[in-house]
Design an enzyme around this catalytic site. Structure first.
Site, PDB file in Angstrom:
ATOM      1  N   MET A 180     -74.357  85.989  21.902  1.00 17.59           N
ATOM      2  CA  MET A 180     -75.809  86.184  21.919  1.00 17.59           C
ATOM      3  C   MET A 180     -76.434  85.224  20.926  1.00 17.59           C
ATOM      4  O   MET A 180     -75.976  85.101  19.798  1.00 17.59           O
ATOM      5  CB  MET A 180     -76.129  87.645  21.564  1.00 17.59           C
ATOM      6  N   GLU A 181     -77.520  84.594  21.367  1.00 16.22           N
ATOM      7  CA  GLU A 181     -78.062  83.424  20.679  1.00 16.22           C
ATOM      8  C   GLU A 181     -78.985  83.734  19.506  1.00 16.22           C
ATOM      9  O   GLU A 181     -79.831  82.910  19.168  1.00 16.22           O
ATOM     10  CB  GLU A 181     -78.827  82.586  21.703  1.00 16.22           C
ATOM     11  N   ASN A 182     -78.866  84.895  18.855  1.00 13.56           N
ATOM     12  CA  ASN A 182     -79.786  85.234  17.765  1.00 13.56           C
ATOM     13  C   ASN A 182     -80.035  84.030  16.854  1.00 13.56           C
ATOM     14  O   ASN A 182     -79.080  83.451  16.338  1.00 13.56           O
ATOM     15  CB  ASN A 182     -79.199  86.360  16.915  1.00 13.56           C
TER      16      ASN A 182
ATOM     17  N   HIS B  19     -73.499  76.490  24.483  1.00 10.80           N
ATOM     18  CA  HIS B  19     -74.529  77.248  25.208  1.00 10.80           C
ATOM     19  C   HIS B  19     -75.457  77.964  24.210  1.00 10.80           C
ATOM     20  O   HIS B  19     -76.684  77.865  24.310  1.00 10.80           O
ATOM     21  CB  HIS B  19     -73.814  78.248  26.127  1.00 10.80           C
ATOM     22  N   GLU B  20     -74.866  78.644  23.226  1.00  8.98           N
ATOM     23  CA  GLU B  20     -75.694  79.389  22.270  1.00  8.98           C
ATOM     24  C   GLU B  20     -76.520  78.433  21.413  1.00  8.98           C
ATOM     25  O   GLU B  20     -77.647  78.751  21.039  1.00  8.98           O
ATOM     26  CB  GLU B  20     -74.830  80.281  21.382  1.00  8.98           C
TER      27      GLU B  20
ATOM     28  N   GLU C 105     -81.236  81.034  30.507  1.00  6.36           N
ATOM     29  CA  GLU C 105     -79.800  80.985  30.766  1.00  6.36           C
ATOM     30  C   GLU C 105     -79.419  79.734  31.551  1.00  6.36           C
ATOM     31  O   GLU C 105     -78.411  79.101  31.277  1.00  6.36           O
ATOM     32  CB  GLU C 105     -79.345  82.239  31.503  1.00  6.36           C
TER      33      GLU C 105
HETATM   34 ZN   LIG Z   1     -77.256  82.450  27.194  1.00  3.93          ZN
END
Ligand SMILES: [Zn+2]
Length: 817
Positions: A260-262, A292-293, A315
């Site tokens: 998860m990209e927090n 990706h993140e 996404e």
């Molecule tokens: Zn993503």
């Protein structure tokens, strides 16, 4: 049972956005007082145009609520919403609540490491879980800066979206963040092991549970190197500096997604810290996840979708850029081949289900509905379409538009419309026809070859009319080997004269469609596939074959022949990691008797030929374990006997063998318990659950079922492992009674779990092993009542019913006893 929280509707979000501007969140968490709950005191300062609205809150209990100095009655809280009457101008709301720790990977997840008894906590606010951590206006376009103050047990480390300092033992003050959406606010706290570095002025960090410290240290160089390479590349592509201060990658236990990209504090599932030997395929998967993140820090975090209907864009963008940047600047230049195996079918199958949806503009009336659309279509299909946009526009226009978009909406929110507007201003021309046919229309075209007529036929999905053009390449095999030629598919019929040559469509994934190989190609591939040296061509051939099988157009016996003829040759295990589970779960139940033995022989034959200690040797050995039917041979391997030179049993291989032995009935519950007790790691606990559920005993199936119904409460990973373990071929007499029980017990699972794991459990326990008319009839009956299931579960049952129908169709078309 209390009624579940109401999901925020888009219209409500629009109204609240018009009413409020959130100035700041100040959050005090007390993680030290109780292992089941934590204190959460939130002060929200906001301005309002004045009038009624509500704040989102899902507490265990409320101590007090104060709005502008006046106490409010906690009893006003109803289904996750606290109504408040705001003043015109500045307001201050203080909510002092007790919140539940969770064990399903959402909210503030707390877990105990079985290896050492240490407790670990992390926050997962996505998609609507923030109100189980702190009171908030939970919608993506009400961004605000956050300041956290955390009390934690002495000896813990506390990390968050901004750096923190331990001002006295157990008391942590975190710096104020940039403006954040509620869905990517996190806190990571526990006796985590930390590694720190620095790059280009950006403090970098990695963390993991103490019991995995040595494994993280071993890979820290690789992780830091790819992080540096990606930062340099994103800075080059965007020309916008990473703005969130430090960049910490926290590997956390029992995480539902890959990561998860927090902002400033990405969370990743901690089995990406490899405790056992892995192959290159696993490393590529980790690299693409890291990239990706990082892409999300720009696309998603600097500029965020206004509403969930544009979440796909986050996404698709991160997926496209993450794969591209991994391939272009890290050591994993073959990332796109990995993606072909790992992502293509995920998206294509989702796009052929009755629940398919357009990539964009699919409404998302509320947050729960939005989560339903968060699937292979958002990732794999969306990414392929953005790749097409990039090919059409070229890098210059593509990035000029994206940068303009991020600059115009910096730390704010925007829509897909805004992005396409930015592209048009950058010189893209009119993209509306492209958007209509690719992004606003669901389903893939099916492309078939009519050899006799010298034509390629394009058939749009029956329920989603479209007129899409496809620009791709086609590989044909002639006297000089494989040749690659461009093909533009325009209209329903396109000339293609290939004689008797085998054909593989779209080896470079330049478009999105279901490509079906014809019998001539299948026969040809049995000879040719073993000699194909181009990994992308091999991957595409398998994707073509899988699409044909999925649509009952290829005999399972032919697929087995192909598999036996062409055991893996790649030095990554991508083809196996993603093909073998499909083969075993979907193909084998429909294949001729003796197929698994043939497959095992192919692996066993290949094993001594593989170079000692190579990835190919490891992946071939794993294949041999999964297909083994000879318990004595497995047991010998388990004792370390008869292992090829270069292979050593580690935790992963040990449990792979145990799971297979269990499903063959060649081990016992006592044995499994003893192995777990000897080395009680988190991975071992999950595999133990899978193995126990796999045993061919009534007690084993009851064990699994107790985890499905929630009679026994276990963390998310163990729920899914029990579901995947319990349905085993050859155990039909034990699992048959659970077919009816599944449909009877499923509706009540909503009372014991929610969110991701609710849907995952519905899917993993579905009785696909019994894919017959009886199962289909039970599914149809349950689905006939529109209120029987919540949307997340309903979608999974609709999809599994579709899968059942397809398996019946394959069995009817190609009966094998
Ligand atoms: Zn993503």
């Amino acid at each position: 049972m209390t009624a579940p929280a109401r999901s925020l509707q888009q219209q409500e979000a629009i109204e609240r956005f018009e009413l409020l501007q959130v100035e700041s969140y100040d959050v005090r968490l007390d993680l030290a007082s109780d292992p089941a709950t934590f204190g959460s005191v939130t002060t929200i300062r906001f301005t309002s145009t004045g009038g009624p609205t509500f704040v989102d809150l899902k507490p265990a209990s409320i101590r007090s609520i104060t709005l502008n100095g006046d106490r409010l009655d906690p009893e006003l809280l109803e289904r996750g919403r606290l109504p408040i009457d705001t003043l015109a101008g500045g307001n201050e709301l203080v909510v002092d609540a007790v919140m539940p720790f969770r064990n399903d990977g959402e909210g503030l997840h707390r877990s105990v490491d079985p290896a050492d008894g240490q407790h670990y906590v992390y926050g997962m606010s996505f998609l609507d879980a923030a109100p189980t951590i702190f009171a908030c206006f939970d919608q993506p376009d009400l961004k605000a800066p956050y300041t956290f103050h955390v009390t934690a047990p002495v000896g813990w480390t506390v990390l968050g979206n901004a750096p923190g300092t331990e001002v006295e033992p157990g008391r942590w003050e975190l710096e104020t963040t940039r403006p954040l959406s509620t869905y990517f606010v996190t806190i990571v706290a526990g006796p985590y092991h930390l590694v720190r570095e620095q790059h280009d002025g950006i403090p970098l960090g990695l963390s993991v549970r103490a019991s995995l410290a040595a494994h993280l240290d071993k890979d820290a160089d690789e992780l830091f190197t790819m992080t540096r390479q990606c930062f340099d590349e994103y800075h080059r592509l965007f020309g916008i500096r990473y703005p969130f201060g430090a960049y910490h990658q926290a590997f956390v236990p029992e995480f539902n997604a890959g990561a998860m990209e927090n902002p400033g504090c990405v969370t990743l599932r901690d089995n990406l810290v490899f405790a056992s030997r892995v192959t290159r395929g696993s490393r590529i998967q980790r690299a693409t996840t890291v990239a990706h993140e990082m892409a999300h820090q720009w696309f998603g975090n600097i500029v965020t979708p206004r509403w969930w209907d544009d979440l796909w864009l986050n996404e698709s963008f991160a997926e496209y850029l993450g794969n591209r940047v991994t391939a272009e600047v890290t050591e994993y230049a073959d990332a796109w081949t990995h993606v072909a195996y790992s992502r293509r079918q995920w998206g294509l199958v989702a796009d052929q289900r009755p629940t398919t949806h357009a990539v964009a503009g699919n409404g998302a009336v509320d947050a729960v509905a939005a989560l339903q659309s968060f699937d292979g279509i958002s990732y794999a299909k969306g990414s392929t379409i953005l790749k097409q946009v990039n090919t059409t526009l070229g890098d210059e226009v593509f990035f000029a538009g994206a940068v303009d978009h991020m600059t115009a909406h910096r730390f704010g929110n925007a829509t897909m419309h805004d992005l396409f507007g930015a592209w048009q201003r950058a010189g893209a021309g009119d993209l509306s026809a492209f958007v209509d046919s690719w992004l606003l229309t669901a389903g893939p075209d099916t492309i078939t070859l009519d050899r006799e007529a010298g034509l390629v036929r394009r058939t749009p999905p029956v329920e989603h009319a479209a007129d899409r053009t496809h620009a791709l390449r086609v590989a044909t095999h002639g006297p000089d080997g494989w040749e690659l030629d461009p093909l533009d598919i325009v209209g329903p019929e396109t000339p293609l004269h290939v004689g008797r040559r085998p054909v593989v469509f779209d080896p470079h994934e330049e478009t999105w469609a279901v490509f079906v190989p014809d019998p001539v190609t299948i026969e040809g591939l049995k000879e040719l596939l073993p000699q194909v040296t181009d990994p992308d061509l091999r991957a595409a051939a398998w994707n073509n074959v899988r699409s044909g099988f999925h649509n009952a157009l290829i005999d399972p016996a032919d697929v087995v022949d192909l598999l036996v003829a062409s055991p893996p040759v790649e030095d990554t295990d991508d083809s196996q990691r993603h093909t073998l589970p499909w083969v075993l779960s979907q193909l084998m139940p429909l294949a001729p008797a003796g197929s698994i033995e043939r497959l095992h022989e192919a692996f066993a034959r290949r094993l001594p030929e593989a170079e000692p200690s190579s990835d190919l040797q490891l992946s071939t050995f794993r294949g041999a374990i999964r297909t083994a039917t000879d318990a004595a041979r497995l047991a010998a391997w388990q004792d370390g006997a008869g292992l090829p030179e270069g292979l050593a049993l580690d935790l992963d291989l040990r449990w792979r063998i145990l799971v297979r032995l269990a499903s063959l009935g060649a081990t016992t519950r006592d044995d499994l318990d003893r192995v777990l007790a000897d080395d009680p790691t988190t991975v071992a606990k999950v595999e133990h659950t899978r193995a126990v559920a796999s045993l061919p005993t009534a007690a084993a199936k009851a064990f699994a079922w107790d985890r499905f119904t929630g009679v026994v409460d276990v963390p998310n990973y163990e729920v899914v492992a029990a579901g995947l373990g319990m349905w085993r071929g050859g155990q039909d007499h034990l699992t048959a009674p659970y077919v009816e029980r599944y449909f009877a017990d499923l509706p009540a699972t909503v009372e014991v779990r929610s969110g991701w794991v609710l849907a995952l459990a519905a899917e993993s326990f579905f009785p696909l092993l019994h894919a017959d008319e009886h199962t289909l009839a039970l599914a149809t009956t349950l689905l006939a009542d529109p209120d029987a299931l919540p949307p997340a579960v309903r979608k999974r049952v609709v999809d599994m019913a579709d899968e059942t129908t397809r398996r019946i169709a394959i069995r009817t078309a190609f009966p094998h006893g």
